[in-house]
Design a protein around this motif. Structure first.
Motif, PDB file in Angstrom:
ATOM      1  N   LEU B 182      -0.356   6.440 -21.723  1.00 47.20           N
ATOM      2  CA  LEU B 182       0.465   5.926 -20.186  1.00 47.20           C
ATOM      3  C   LEU B 182       1.203   7.322 -20.032  1.00 47.20           C
ATOM      4  CD1 LEU B 182       1.096   3.946 -18.795  1.00 47.20           C
ATOM      5  CD2 LEU B 182       3.118   3.677 -19.849  1.00 47.20           C
ATOM      6  N   PRO B 183       1.766   8.532 -20.581  1.00 48.73           N
ATOM      7  CA  PRO B 183       2.813   8.651 -19.763  1.00 48.73           C
ATOM      8  C   PRO B 183       1.408  10.129 -18.608  1.00 48.73           C
ATOM      9  CG  PRO B 183       3.620   9.173 -21.910  1.00 48.73           C
ATOM     10  CD  PRO B 183       2.417   8.210 -21.901  1.00 48.73           C
ATOM     11  N   ASN B 184       0.580  10.310 -19.813  1.00 46.15           N
ATOM     12  CA  ASN B 184       0.007  11.247 -18.721  1.00 46.15           C
ATOM     13  C   ASN B 184      -1.702  10.258 -17.426  1.00 46.15           C
ATOM     14  OD1 ASN B 184      -0.124  13.820 -19.991  1.00 46.15           O
ATOM     15  ND2 ASN B 184      -0.654  12.976 -22.073  1.00 46.15           N
ATOM     16  N   MET B 185      -1.232   9.374 -17.688  1.00 47.05           N
ATOM     17  CA  MET B 185      -1.977   8.423 -16.113  1.00 47.05           C
ATOM     18  C   MET B 185      -0.601   7.838 -15.076  1.00 47.05           C
ATOM     19  SD  MET B 185      -4.104   5.904 -18.147  1.00 47.05           S
ATOM     20  CE  MET B 185      -2.798   3.626 -18.171  1.00 47.05           C
ATOM     21  N   MET B 186       0.462   8.255 -15.149  1.00 38.74           N
ATOM     22  CA  MET B 186       1.577   8.049 -14.669  1.00 38.74           C
ATOM     23  C   MET B 186       0.640   7.942 -13.150  1.00 38.74           C
ATOM     24  SD  MET B 186       3.272   5.715 -15.858  1.00 38.74           S
ATOM     25  CE  MET B 186       4.145   4.978 -14.913  1.00 38.74           C
ATOM     26  N   GLY B 187       0.264   9.632 -13.160  1.00 38.64           N
ATOM     27  CA  GLY B 187       0.180   9.887 -11.590  1.00 38.64           C
ATOM     28  C   GLY B 187      -1.019   9.158 -10.951  1.00 38.64           C
ATOM     29  N   PRO B 188      -1.384   9.010 -11.333  1.00 37.08           N
ATOM     30  CA  PRO B 188      -2.534   8.269 -10.808  1.00 37.08           C
ATOM     31  C   PRO B 188      -2.230   6.017 -10.472  1.00 37.08           C
ATOM     32  CG  PRO B 188      -4.082   9.057 -12.164  1.00 37.08           C
ATOM     33  CD  PRO B 188      -2.097   9.952 -12.085  1.00 37.08           C
ATOM     34  N   ILE B 189      -1.743   5.710 -11.374  1.00 38.35           N
ATOM     35  CA  ILE B 189      -1.652   4.672 -11.322  1.00 38.35           C
ATOM     36  C   ILE B 189       0.230   4.807 -10.083  1.00 38.35           C
ATOM     37  CG2 ILE B 189       0.154   2.684 -12.593  1.00 38.35           C
ATOM     38  CD1 ILE B 189      -3.019   3.446 -13.992  1.00 38.35           C
ATOM     39  N   LEU B 190       0.845   5.571  -9.981  1.00 34.56           N
ATOM     40  CA  LEU B 190       2.439   6.100  -9.724  1.00 34.56           C
ATOM     41  C   LEU B 190       1.541   5.524  -7.565  1.00 34.56           C
ATOM     42  CD1 LEU B 190       4.735   5.747 -10.242  1.00 34.56           C
ATOM     43  CD2 LEU B 190       4.989   7.865  -9.090  1.00 34.56           C
ATOM     44  N   VAL B 191       0.255   6.620  -7.821  1.00 36.51           N
ATOM     45  CA  VAL B 191      -0.094   6.933  -6.274  1.00 36.51           C
ATOM     46  C   VAL B 191      -0.554   5.404  -5.936  1.00 36.51           C
ATOM     47  CG1 VAL B 191      -2.292   7.990  -4.758  1.00 36.51           C
ATOM     48  CG2 VAL B 191      -0.467   9.421  -6.674  1.00 36.51           C
ATOM     49  N   MET B 192      -1.395   4.443  -6.603  1.00 34.88           N
ATOM     50  CA  MET B 192      -2.150   3.605  -6.743  1.00 34.88           C
ATOM     51  C   MET B 192      -1.310   2.460  -5.865  1.00 34.88           C
ATOM     52  SD  MET B 192      -5.088   3.379  -7.144  1.00 34.88           S
ATOM     53  CE  MET B 192      -5.312   1.684  -6.334  1.00 34.88           C
ATOM     54  N   ALA B 193       0.086   2.143  -7.056  1.00 35.51           N
ATOM     55  CA  ALA B 193       1.065   1.783  -6.076  1.00 35.51           C
ATOM     56  C   ALA B 193       2.474   1.801  -5.351  1.00 35.51           C
ATOM     57  CB  ALA B 193       2.055   1.288  -7.752  1.00 35.51           C
ATOM     58  N   THR B 194       1.674   2.888  -4.218  1.00 44.98           N
ATOM     59  CA  THR B 194       1.735   2.864  -3.203  1.00 44.98           C
ATOM     60  C   THR B 194       1.074   2.918  -2.783  1.00 44.98           C
ATOM     61  OG1 THR B 194       1.821   5.572  -3.972  1.00 44.98           O
ATOM     62  CG2 THR B 194       4.121   4.843  -3.567  1.00 44.98           C
ATOM     63  N   LEU B 195       0.553   2.873  -2.166  1.00 43.93           N
ATOM     64  CA  LEU B 195      -0.376   2.701  -1.723  1.00 43.93           C
ATOM     65  C   LEU B 195      -0.383   0.996  -1.651  1.00 43.93           C
ATOM     66  CD1 LEU B 195      -3.683   5.202  -2.806  1.00 43.93           C
ATOM     67  CD2 LEU B 195      -2.561   4.925  -0.321  1.00 43.93           C
ATOM     68  N   GLY B 196      -0.400   0.477  -2.593  1.00 43.53           N
ATOM     69  CA  GLY B 196      -0.499  -0.741  -2.259  1.00 43.53           C
ATOM     70  C   GLY B 196       1.033  -1.314  -2.271  1.00 43.53           C
ATOM     71  N   MET B 197       1.535  -1.066  -2.264  1.00 49.63           N
ATOM     72  CA  MET B 197       2.830  -1.269  -1.464  1.00 49.63           C
ATOM     73  C   MET B 197       2.815  -1.544  -0.014  1.00 49.63           C
ATOM     74  SD  MET B 197       5.650   0.889  -3.126  1.00 49.63           S
ATOM     75  CE  MET B 197       7.428   0.563  -3.018  1.00 49.63           C
ATOM     76  N   GLY B 198       2.021  -0.532   0.678  1.00 50.19           N
ATOM     77  CA  GLY B 198       1.582  -0.527   1.597  1.00 50.19           C
ATOM     78  C   GLY B 198       0.814  -1.800   2.245  1.00 50.19           C
ATOM     79  N   SER B 199      -0.690  -1.984   1.028  1.00 51.89           N
ATOM     80  CA  SER B 199      -1.466  -3.204   2.010  1.00 51.89           C
ATOM     81  C   SER B 199      -0.295  -4.262   1.127  1.00 51.89           C
ATOM     82  CB  SER B 199      -2.616  -2.873   0.898  1.00 51.89           C
ATOM     83  OG  SER B 199      -2.152  -2.833  -0.704  1.00 51.89           O
ATOM     84  N   ALA B 200       0.410  -4.630   0.282  1.00 51.33           N
ATOM     85  CA  ALA B 200       0.813  -5.589   0.190  1.00 51.33           C
ATOM     86  C   ALA B 200       1.707  -6.170   1.447  1.00 51.33           C
ATOM     87  CB  ALA B 200       2.018  -5.945  -0.823  1.00 51.33           C
ATOM     88  N   VAL B 201       2.748  -5.299   1.627  1.00 53.55           N
ATOM     89  CA  VAL B 201       3.131  -5.185   3.135  1.00 53.55           C
ATOM     90  C   VAL B 201       2.060  -5.659   4.224  1.00 53.55           C
ATOM     91  CG1 VAL B 201       4.706  -4.191   5.096  1.00 53.55           C
ATOM     92  CG2 VAL B 201       4.990  -3.548   3.060  1.00 53.55           C
ATOM     93  N   LEU B 202       1.443  -5.639   4.598  1.00 55.54           N
ATOM     94  CA  LEU B 202       0.324  -6.061   5.765  1.00 55.54           C
ATOM     95  C   LEU B 202      -0.425  -7.354   4.814  1.00 55.54           C
ATOM     96  CD1 LEU B 202      -1.791  -2.881   6.263  1.00 55.54           C
ATOM     97  CD2 LEU B 202      -0.071  -4.091   7.965  1.00 55.54           C
ATOM     98  N   SER B 203      -0.105  -7.629   4.232  1.00 58.96           N
ATOM     99  CA  SER B 203      -1.089  -8.754   3.306  1.00 58.96           C
ATOM    100  C   SER B 203       0.076  -9.718   3.649  1.00 58.96           C
ATOM    101  CB  SER B 203      -1.578  -8.989   1.960  1.00 58.96           C
ATOM    102  OG  SER B 203      -2.001  -7.864   1.406  1.00 58.96           O
ATOM    103  N   GLU B 204       1.192  -9.722   3.316  1.00 58.82           N
ATOM    104  CA  GLU B 204       2.435 -10.515   3.775  1.00 58.82           C
ATOM    105  C   GLU B 204       2.126 -10.429   5.354  1.00 58.82           C
ATOM    106  OE1 GLU B 204       5.601 -10.542   5.997  1.00 58.82           O
ATOM    107  OE2 GLU B 204       5.949  -8.501   5.487  1.00 58.82           O
ATOM    108  N   ALA B 205       1.977  -9.948   6.055  1.00 62.82           N
ATOM    109  CA  ALA B 205       2.031  -9.645   6.724  1.00 62.82           C
ATOM    110  C   ALA B 205       0.857 -11.561   7.620  1.00 62.82           C
ATOM    111  CB  ALA B 205       1.471  -9.020   8.395  1.00 62.82           C
ATOM    112  N   ALA B 206      -0.148 -10.635   7.274  1.00 63.69           N
ATOM    113  CA  ALA B 206      -0.959 -12.213   7.168  1.00 63.69           C
ATOM    114  C   ALA B 206      -1.160 -13.013   6.814  1.00 63.69           C
ATOM    115  CB  ALA B 206      -2.495 -11.281   6.734  1.00 63.69           C
ATOM    116  N   LEU B 207      -0.342 -13.191   5.386  1.00 62.19           N
ATOM    117  CA  LEU B 207      -0.498 -14.692   5.019  1.00 62.19           C
ATOM    118  C   LEU B 207       0.555 -15.524   5.458  1.00 62.19           C
ATOM    119  CD1 LEU B 207      -0.617 -13.664   0.974  1.00 62.19           C
ATOM    120  CD2 LEU B 207      -1.770 -15.279   2.616  1.00 62.19           C
ATOM    121  N   SER B 208       1.957 -14.473   6.306  1.00 65.46           N
ATOM    122  CA  SER B 208       2.854 -15.431   7.514  1.00 65.46           C
ATOM    123  C   SER B 208       2.591 -15.677   8.514  1.00 65.46           C
ATOM    124  CB  SER B 208       4.231 -13.707   7.824  1.00 65.46           C
ATOM    125  OG  SER B 208       4.660 -14.117   6.119  1.00 65.46           O
ATOM    126  N   PHE B 209       1.377 -15.480   8.922  1.00 57.95           N
ATOM    127  CA  PHE B 209       0.845 -15.549  10.138  1.00 57.95           C
ATOM    128  C   PHE B 209      -0.282 -16.953   9.921  1.00 57.95           C
ATOM    129  CE2 PHE B 209      -3.333 -15.810  12.292  1.00 57.95           C
ATOM    130  CZ  PHE B 209      -2.263 -15.901  13.976  1.00 57.95           C
TER     131      PHE B 209
END
Lengths: 309, 273, 300
Positions: B182-209
């Protein structure tokens, strides 16, 4: 002669090899290790030599418990290491440890050296801080480093220093057998001597038994008490280092020794002719080894072949 | 130098969003919901209403501050759920292999084949609208990429010497997974999570719409944006400021993720000898 | 006195770093004469591989040449226009690498790849080049050459692939072959065959060889003269036999003593190997002394 520490009896490791086509027809079994038997005595250095794909690493992984053998038995001090009564990972850890070839891949880059050494101790019940600190400090000194250096991360060390740390980790639980998997072949030439000297010193100091895997025959000759030659999964010759290097009997052994480029013989490249490779998909041939001198065994098929020729 | 700049800008933008959300009750000059006044609707930005007002006469600036709370919650919580599911499944599948690996890989492929918004819609349909069900829906939809990355990282890390060494030292499988892999793959996982945060904000907009997300009149950047689309010609500020907020926070998350990955790399971290 | 084929003089390479630069090669000079096999031996980071890349004109940024010249057949390769250099590469100077898999195109048959050398440098048509490619494969002792010419690199073993690389490199009868650790990835018995092949073919055709390796034994079995590199400097150069019998530089002595020699344990018992750091007190002073023995002209 004392009772052997480790006994390997008719070890077989087979891997399924996927066939071709959509249906995967023609699935076959690759005999990576084909009926290998040997024993390792206390304080001895036994080397397995052979080229890539000969099964020497697979055999070592089986002894480490990292590869389940298909057939055969491995015993440590008479106790089976395989099958239903096999020891747990925890029990096995105190018997056999391993030093890996690549010092860059063998240390966790996110752990300090201290943690890599202290965690196994804690796991095995040495929880007192002072005791584990003493043991780590002593071991760091034994492998030629300072206790203070244990606070660092692996990337702060050179290749040779990392290999010393790898050796320290292998010794931290005080195992009786250490498997050395090509311990110096990834190191720079000038560092190799230091690591070889260190390994021999540690063997004396702790009474270790080494099982060394190597393709470098000059290192093997320097370090080993006995040598086993493997060729396509089978043991083709085994004997004391003097027997193997002074009077190699199997054509493959002769070929291996002749192939070593030796600085003392400038301008000379010699290569014995090829011998037929056994079929690795076929069931094992008659696995009889014939004793041609006390302790010096050679695969009989080769003798017959030589007699025919 | 460039990396440091990315990290600094990412941290700055993310901090800005977090502060905006946390301090909204003190920073906002108006109540985002109650201070509606049709008499002052669609006013352009001025000294009183910094970002102008919307169709109901509510202060856009105040609504954006409160909206940050929702966006942050959605981004962080849904990604925590995603990462936990993805890493757990991916790491165990890669490490143990066999039938479990086949099962997880099959499930991942099925998830990737379903458009994530459709899946989220289905979950929302079952759970009903509202913030908690939105978080669950977004948390359950986007773990497949994380899972794939976790699985492939585990497969390559598994053959590293230090993982094999841990096995021979007597570590249990779970301990190996948590301390060595786990500690040795945190880098890519973290990057995925931050990218996902952005798209989650966008999905929230779509669902709210679609009326399934944040229920009006509560402010979320997505719902503000969709409310504003009728006014795009008349009162562009109503759309521009929430859009800018989404853009800057998504940018901030992404830059932060990149920067963190590099600074988490132990090669960049050297101790004095 | 024959003209050297390759004349590297005071070659300086560095990497810009801040306002200054980090030295990579420090005034490296050596000459290779026509038909001679010259070895460069050194550990990782000694600069032996970048030397070969500089000769081939394949240095990658941020590496840059900041001094010296590389003379080849009377021309300075460092000032040669790119077009001229491209014509030279593969035709007059050829190179083989450590890992043949990365140097071969996985999507083309090996026959096609060898044939391309003839098409590119000798203006042969595809039809003319195909049988030449098969002949080239035969010359590197690939069994069933006409059938093997139709196989792809991944269908071959490492040893066979390295033979294909050699066939490609020697296709246009170059004057100089640069071999950069060509056998390091191979098994010992395959290594012996490939070394013998390089040695015999180059001797037959009069091709000069620049052989780069970390393995003293490999260098000794192929080369007539050896240069020892350490930290970007050529610290010692001599005829192979003389270098191994009477090494003069501390570093060379350390390298030679650090290796167990086959047969020495049987002869003298197990000697402790020489720890290079025990004979060299200060590694930073190693490059201050250099022992360059000039090449002896062969007298008939």
């Amino acid at each position: 002669m004392t009772a052997p520490l480790l006994e390997v009896d008719d070890l077989h490791v087979r891997f399924p090899v996927a066939g071709t086509g959509l249906t995967g027809r023609g699935k076959r079994l690759l005999h990576a290790v084909n009926g290998v038997s040997f024993s390792l005595a206390k304080g001895e250095c036994l080397s397995i030599v052979g080229e890539s794909g000969c099964g020497k690493s697979t055999a070592a992984l089986s002894i480490m418990g990292l590869q389940e053998p298909t057939e055969g038995e491995i015993r440590f001090r008479g106790r089976p290491m395989t099958g239903p009564s096999a020891p747990t990972r925890m029990e096995r850890a105190k018997a056999v440890q391993i030093v890996f070839q690549d010092p860059y891949a063998s240390l966790n880059p996110r752990q300090t050296v201290w943690r890599s050494l202290a965690d196994p101790l804690r796991l095995h019940g040495i929880t007192a801080k002072s005791e584990s600190a003493d043991r780590i400090a002593a071991l760091m000194r034994s492998v030629g480093l300072t206790p203070e250096q244990a606070g660092r991360f692996p990337h702060e060390f050179s290749g040779g220093q990392r290999q010393r740390i790898g050796i320290a980790r292998a010794l931290i639980l005080e195992p009786e057998i250490v498997v050395l998997d090509e311990p110096v072949s990834a190191l720079d030439v000038s560092i190799r001597a230091q690591i070889i000297n260190l390994l021999l010193d540690l063997q004396d100091q702790f009474g270790l038994s080494y099982l060394m895997i190597s393709h470098d025959l000059s290192v093997v000759e320097h370090m080993s008490d006995r040598v086993m030659v493997m060729y396509f999964g089978q043991l083709v010759e085994t004997g004391s280092w003097q027997q193997i290097f002074a009077s190699p009997a199997h054509p493959y052994t002769r070929r291996l020794i002749a192939a070593i480029p030796d600085p003392a013989h400038f301008g000379r490249i010699s290569a014995e002719p090829f011998i037929d490779a056994p079929n690795m998909f076929a069931p094992p041939a008659a696995s009889d080894l014939t004793e041609i001198a006390p302790g010096h065994f050679i695969r009989r098929t080769a003798l017959e072949g030589a007699a025919r020729a | 130098m460039r990396l440091r700049f990315n990290l600094a800008l990412g941290a700055f933008l993310t901090t800005l969003v977090i502060l905006a959300g946390l301090l909204a009750p003190w920073l906002a000059p108006f109540d985002p919901v109650l201070d509606a006044d049709l008499m002052s609707s669609e006013l352009p930005p001025d000294g009183t209403f910094w970002f102008g007002t919307d169709a109901q006469g509510r202060d856009v600036y105040s609504r954006i501050l409160y909206g940050a709370q929702i966006s942050l919650t959605v981004g962080i919580v849904s990604q925590v759920i995603n990462s936990v599911i993805g890493v757990t499944l991916g790491m165990t599948a890669g490490y143990w292999g066999g039938w479990w690996d086949d099962l997880v890989s099959g499930l991942t492929n099925v998830m990737l084949a379903i458009p994530s918004l459709i899946f989220a819609l289905a979950v929302m349909a079952v759970l009903g609208p509202g913030l908690p069900s939105l978080l669950i829906a977004l948390g359950l939809t986007n773990w497949s990429w994380t899972c794939r990355i976790a699985r492939s990282s585990t497969l390559s890390l598994k053959s590293q010497g230090y993982v094999q060494a841990a096995q021979t030292l007597g570590y249990s499988d779970l301990r190996i997974m948590f301390t060595q892999i786990l500690p040795n793959m945190m880098g890519p996982i973290l990057v995925m999570a931050t990218l996902g945060m952005g798209s989650a904000v966008l999905s929230e907009a779509a669902l709210s719409f679609l009326g399934l997300g944040i229920q009006p009149p509560f402010p979320s950047w997505g719902s503000m944006l969709t409310d504003a689309q009728r006014l795009l010609q008349l009162a562009p500020w109503v759309a521009v400021f929430p859009g800018l907020a989404i853009f800057l926070s998504v940018l901030g998350f992404n830059l932060l993720g990149d920067g963190l990955r590099d600074s988490l790399d132990p090669h960049m971290r050297t101790r004095k000898p | 006195m024959t003209e050297p084929l390759l004349d590297v003089r005071d070659l300086v390479l560095d990497v810009p770093h801040g306002r200054g630069s980090l030295p990579i090669l420090n005034r490296v000079s050596f000459q290779i004469h026509p038909g001679e096999a010259y070895g460069l031996v050194g550990e990782s980071g000694s600069g032996k591989s970048v030397t070969s890349l500089a000769i081939m004109g394949l240095l990658k940024k941020p590496l840059r040449v900041s001094g010296g010249r590389i003379g080849f057949q009377g021309r300075d390769l460092l000032t040669l226009p790119k077009r001229e250099m491209r014509k030279l590469r593969g035709d007059r100077i050829a190179m083989i690498f450590q890992e043949p898999m990365t140097a071969l195109n996985p999507l083309a048959t090996v026959g096609r790849q060898i044939a391309e050398m003839f098409m590119l440098h000798q203006g042969k048509s595809r039809a003319e080049a195909a049988p030449l490619a098969v002949a080239a494969l035969e010359s590197v002792k690939v069994p069933n050459a006409d059938r093997r010419a139709r196989s792809y690199p991944h269908e071959m073993s490492g040893g066979l692939r390295q033979r294909v690389m050699i066939a490609m490199a020697l296709a246009c009868n170059p004057d100089l072959l640069i071999a950069d650790e060509p056998t390091t990835a191979l098994d010992v018995t395959v290594q012996a065959e490939v070394l013998r092949l390089i040695k015999d073919l180059c001797a037959e055709r009069g091709t000069a060889v620049l052989f780069i390796s970390h393995d003293l034994g490999v260098i000794a079995s192929v080369c007539q003269r050896v240069g020892v590199m350490y930290a970007g400097c050529l610290v010692e150069e001599n005829e192979t036999a003389a270098l191994f019998e009477t090494p003069r530089h501390d570093y060379t002595r350390g390298l030679l003593g650090a290796l167990p020699r086959l047969g020495s344990r049987a002869a003298q018992g197990r000697q402790r190997l020489i720890d290079i750091d025990s004979i060299i007190a200060d590694r930073s002073r190693l490059t201050e002394t250099r022992f360059i023995t000039p090449r002896r002209e062969e007298t008939p």
